[in-house]
Each structure stands twice: as C-alpha cells, then as structure tokens.
Design an enzyme around this catalytic site. Structure first.
Site, short mmCIF file in Angstrom:
data_model
loop_
_atom_site.label_atom_id
_atom_site.label_comp_id
_atom_site.label_asym_id
_atom_site.label_seq_id
_atom_site.Cartn_x
_atom_site.Cartn_y
_atom_site.Cartn_z
CB CYS A 109 -4.90 -6.13 -16.35
SG CYS A 109 -3.17 -5.14 -16.00
CB CYS A 152 -5.72 -10.52 -16.24
SG CYS A 152 -4.32 -11.60 -15.52
CG ASP A 195 -4.71 0.75 -4.56
OD1 ASP A 195 -4.39 1.72 -3.92
OD2 ASP A 195 -3.94 0.08 -4.98
C1 LIG Z 1 0.12 -1.45 -3.17
C2 LIG Z 1 1.12 -0.42 -3.36
C3 LIG Z 1 2.48 -0.78 -2.56
C4 LIG Z 1 2.45 -1.66 -1.57
O1 LIG Z 1 1.63 -1.75 -0.37
P1 LIG Z 1 1.68 -2.69 0.64
O2 LIG Z 1 0.34 -2.53 1.31
O3 LIG Z 1 2.85 -2.34 1.56
O4 LIG Z 1 1.84 -3.97 0.17
C5 LIG Z 1 3.19 0.29 -2.73
N1 LIG Z 1 3.39 1.14 -3.82
C6 LIG Z 1 1.97 1.29 -4.51
C7 LIG Z 1 2.06 2.57 -5.40
C8 LIG Z 1 1.07 0.55 -4.39
O5 LIG Z 1 0.13 0.51 -5.20
S1 SF4 Z 2 -0.22 -6.97 -14.65
FE1 SF4 Z 2 -2.21 -7.24 -15.40
S2 SF4 Z 2 -2.21 -8.67 -17.20
FE2 SF4 Z 2 -0.36 -9.00 -16.04
S3 SF4 Z 2 -0.70 -10.74 -14.43
FE3 SF4 Z 2 -1.08 -8.77 -13.50
S4 SF4 Z 2 -3.26 -8.35 -13.67
FE4 SF4 Z 2 -2.72 -10.13 -15.23
#
Ligand SMILES: *Cc1c(COP(=O)(O)O)cnc(C)c1O
Ligand code: SF4
Length: 350
Positions: free
Chosen positions: A110, A107, A308
């Site tokens: 990504c 992607c 995030d």
């Molecule tokens: C997103 C993520 C998770 C999982 O998060 P949930 O909200 O429980 O789905 C865990 N560890 C990391 C480093 C993440 O980025």
């Molecule tokens: S890891 Fe990155 S390249 Fe692979 S499916 Fe997920 S978004 Fe797409």
C-alpha cells in the site's frame, strides 16, 4: 450488526491466528506486524492456494518490509498537498478526500502504509466540514474522489452523510469512490448499499483487482450489484513483482475484468514507498505488458500504464515507444510540461 460487519470482525489480525491457516513462522513476522499492522479477511485469505502465490504476496507480512530500502514515507508529497484535513488537492479540477483510514485487508504494497491508522476514521467531525468548506470555496473543483483507506469501511449511513453533503455543492459534477472491498470484502456490497449509492449519481466506483484469481463468484457478484445500480466500474491495478508482472497474466486479468463489467482504467507503476521496495518492477516490465495488450486484445481491455511522479508532480501515462531514458534514469513529461527525473526499479535479481 450487518453480515459484512461480522465477517470483517472475524478478520485475521495476529500472526498466531495466521499460523493456523498458512505455514508461516509467527515469531519472524511479529516485528513486521508491530510496524505495519496485519489484517486479512477470511474471504480474501481463502484465495491463497500455496505459499508465495499472488494472493499470499499481497497480504502476508514479509520481513523485507523492514529492509532499509531508501524509499520514502510520502513520495507523492500528499502531506504537502493536503489543503484541509484529509483533502489532497493536486490537480486544478479534482480532489481526493480521505474518509477512512482502514481497509478490510491491508495490502503489503500500500502506498499509504506508513500513514495508515487502524481506526475506521470517519471524519464527520469538524475536519470533514473544513474539507467541504474548502471544496465549496473553489468552484474549479468538479470531481471528488473518496478514498482512504477504504470508504466502504464506513457504514451505509455514514457514507450517505458524506454524499449528501457533497451533493449540496453545485459545482461538484461527479463523485468517485475508490474501494477494494469488491475484492477483499465482497460481502460489503449489499443491496442496501447499492440502493443508497444510486441516489447520488453520477457516481463512479474504481476498484482494484490485481490478479485473475481475485475474480471469484463472490467478487463478480459484488461488481454485478454495483453495475446493476447503474454505477460505471473501473479498475486500477498495481503492477507488482511476483504477482502480476507478466504480460499473459495481465492480459487475462484485463479480459476477465470486462466479463464482470469492470473497465480497466489504470495500471500503476509502484510508488517509491518505504517498505514496499520488494514489489517494484523495472519500467520496462510495464512497457512490455502494454505492448502485449495494445492491439492484441480489445481496446477496452487496455488501460493506461501510469507513473505517479515523485513530489506530487502528477500521473504520467507511459507508452512503449514514448519514453526517454539515460542509464537508470527516465525523463518524464507531466501534464504541466515539466520534465521530471524518475529512477528505474531494480531488474530481476532473485
Ligand atoms: C490520482 C489522483 C487523482 C485522480 O487522477 P485521475 O487521473 O483523474 O484519475 C486526483 N488527485 C490526486 C492527488 C491523485 O493522486
Ligand atoms: S488503501 Fe492500501 S491497504 Fe487499503 S485497499 Fe488500497 S492499497 Fe490496499
């Protein structure tokens, strides 16, 4: 070789090959592909209807990937949170284990695009053992998320070895497998794979559909096989400019996912990743989408809209009426109660 492996081996990886299928100038894409590899399965490529459509934008290289966008290689500080090779530990009770560094289709948006290898990257050598030791030594960890790359780039046997090892750790209650294969290589979801996976319950699969046209008879069949193996399916959509940044498109996607037994889990605001700036949307767009879902369709079709936070501060769900902003900066409170500054995406200018 299994059928899915043959299909995978026929993926498009060169601009010249791509030019036989879609109207691009291979020369203009060569520098992009030298920096960020090209890989598209023929199954996924066949979903493109016209230039710049939502499938095109997700997988065809774009010179804008090389723009100086001021964004970062690793905005979520995953390197800093790596506690053993391939193991990211940010929250107290769950970890992400990177078991593959490749995907069936790469992607263009990504979040790991600057750090993705092209090897399948099975870590069953010493580094996998080191990650397992780390988990074993921390009884608080009860949830292991297999990610990558795509864990389904591994063979069934390789994946099973990992599951067997994880299931030997008594405090690991659940395993999640994050894969986009149902969308980009639906042939990967075989009866054989599902027979194997169902021996390691409770196992959850989270996939990533980003547009309603990705729901095809093949991808629906892949999800049906997984669901029939008793695996609850979730979906993590990435909010992408020019792909799904539209309340009606997003509502249709969420509703259609429920028809194939996939429960929408998250809509992700784009991470601040170098080479992906042209996919970012303003936060208001995501808030409008949430306002268009909440109450207007099934609660089951209404995922959480999350950011995030930069620096690995955690995911924060955003609600249309719960956001503090000043100018172009948002102030978001994470799960630890810390207030983190977050810069907005650009408003539409094209
Ligand atoms: C997103 C993520 C998770 C999982 O998060 P949930 O909200 O429980 O789905 C865990 N560890 C990391 C480093 C993440 O980025
Ligand atoms: S890891 Fe990155 S390249 Fe692979 S499916 Fe997920 S978004 Fe797409």
């Amino acid at each position: 070789m299994e059928r899915w492996q043959k299909i995978l081996s026929e993926s498009i990886t060169e601009p010249k090959q791509l030019a036989c299928h879609v109207s691009i100038d291979p020369d203009s894409l060569r520098p992009v592909v030298a920096r960020y590899p090209l890989r598209i399965t023929r199954t996924y490529l066949s979903l493109i209807r016209e230039m710049d459509d939502p499938i095109w934008r997700q997988c065809i290289p774009d010179p804008r990937e090389l723009e100086q966008d001021g964004l970062l290689i690793d905005p979520l500080n995953e390197e800093g949170l790596t506690c053993a090779p391939g193991l990211i530990h940010r929250y107290p009770d769950r970890v992400v284990l990177l078991v593959s560094s490749a995907c069936p289709t790469l992607c263009r948006f990504c979040m790991r695009k600057n750090r993705m290898g092209d090897k399948r990257g099975f870590i069953k050598d010493d580094s996998f053992e080191a990650a397992v030791k780390y988990i074993e030594g921390r009884p608080a960890i009860r949830d292991v998320i297999l990610s990558g790359g795509d864990p389904l780039m591994l063979t069934d046997d390789e994946l099973e070895e990992i599951l067997i090892r994880l299931r030997k750790i008594p405090r690991v209650e659940i395993v999640r497998l994050n894969t986009r294969a149902p969308v980009t290589l639906p042939e990967r979801i075989t009866h054989r794979l599902c027979r194997m996976l169902k021996r390691y319950h409770p196992l959850y699969v989270n996939t990533q559909f980003n547009h309603p046209t990705e729901i095809t008879s093949l991808s629906a069949q892949a999800c049906a096989l997984l669901a029939n193996a008793g695996i609850p399916l979730g979906n993590q959509t990435v909010l992408l400019r020019g792909v799904n940044d539209d309340p009606e498109v997003m509502k249709r996607l969420m509703q259609k996912l429920l028809t194939i037994r996939v429960r929408p889990y998250y809509i992700h605001q784009m991470d601040l990743v170098k080479g992906t700036g042209h996919f970012r949307t303003p936060l208001q767009k995501g808030l409008d989408i949430m306002a268009g879902l909440r109450g207007h369709t099934s609660g089951m079709a209404t995922p959480a809209y999350v950011i995030d936070l930069p620096g690995g501060k955690g995911k924060v769900p955003l609600l249309p009426d719960g956001v503090k902003r000043q100018g172009n900066t948002f102030y978001l409170r994470n799960y630890l109660g810390e207030v983190i500054e977050y810069p907005d995406g650009e408003a539409d200018n094209c």
